[in-house]
Design a protein around this motif. Sequence first.
Motif, PDB file in Angstrom:
ATOM      1  N   TYR A  22       0.810  -1.220   0.000  1.00  0.00           N
ATOM      2  CA  TYR A  22       0.000   0.000   0.000  1.00  0.00           C
ATOM      3  C   TYR A  22       0.842   1.268   0.000  1.00  0.00           C
ATOM      4  CZ  TYR A  22      -4.441  -2.385   0.558  1.00  0.00           C
ATOM      5  OH  TYR A  22      -5.553  -3.146   0.359  1.00  0.00           O
ATOM      6  N   LYS A  25       1.552   2.733  -3.470  1.00  0.00           N
ATOM      7  CA  LYS A  25       0.460   3.282  -4.264  1.00  0.00           C
ATOM      8  C   LYS A  25       0.298   4.770  -3.989  1.00  0.00           C
ATOM      9  CE  LYS A  25      -2.051  -1.031  -4.444  1.00  0.00           C
ATOM     10  NZ  LYS A  25      -3.336  -1.702  -4.314  1.00  0.00           N
ATOM     11  N   PHE A  28      -2.611   5.843  -1.700  1.00  0.00           N
ATOM     12  CA  PHE A  28      -2.356   5.670  -0.269  1.00  0.00           C
ATOM     13  C   PHE A  28      -1.418   6.754   0.240  1.00  0.00           C
ATOM     14  CE2 PHE A  28      -0.072   3.784   3.341  1.00  0.00           C
ATOM     15  CZ  PHE A  28      -1.134   3.387   4.123  1.00  0.00           C
TER      16      PHE A  28
END
Length: 112
Positions: A22, A25, A28
């Motif tokens: 995460y 990304k 995020f």
Amino acid sequence: MSVEGEKRSYGLEDLRNIWKTYSRKKSFRYGLPFIIFMIGGSFGLREWTQIRYQFSKVKGISKEEAEKMGLHKDKNVTLEGAYEDIQKLDIDNWENKRGPRPWEQNETQKKN
């Protein structure tokens, strides 16, 4: 006992892998702080506006109450009266006085 220990370490590894996935990304890395900022800001603004409405209910005091408290207005100041006071000042005769500089104060203290 060794099986439970392995399950715990596997759970930590799993969490690390999820965090790494995460954190790569953009949604995020940039979206989550933005959403937290927006939600936190709405709660903060709610508190600030509540303070504004709380103090808008406070009323001023009358002249009689002010005099009882010891606050006296000696004279009424008007724009015309202030203008006349300024007109009475002599602005053509003045002398430029230089203020002390920090480095000059130290030198004068050493001399004394």
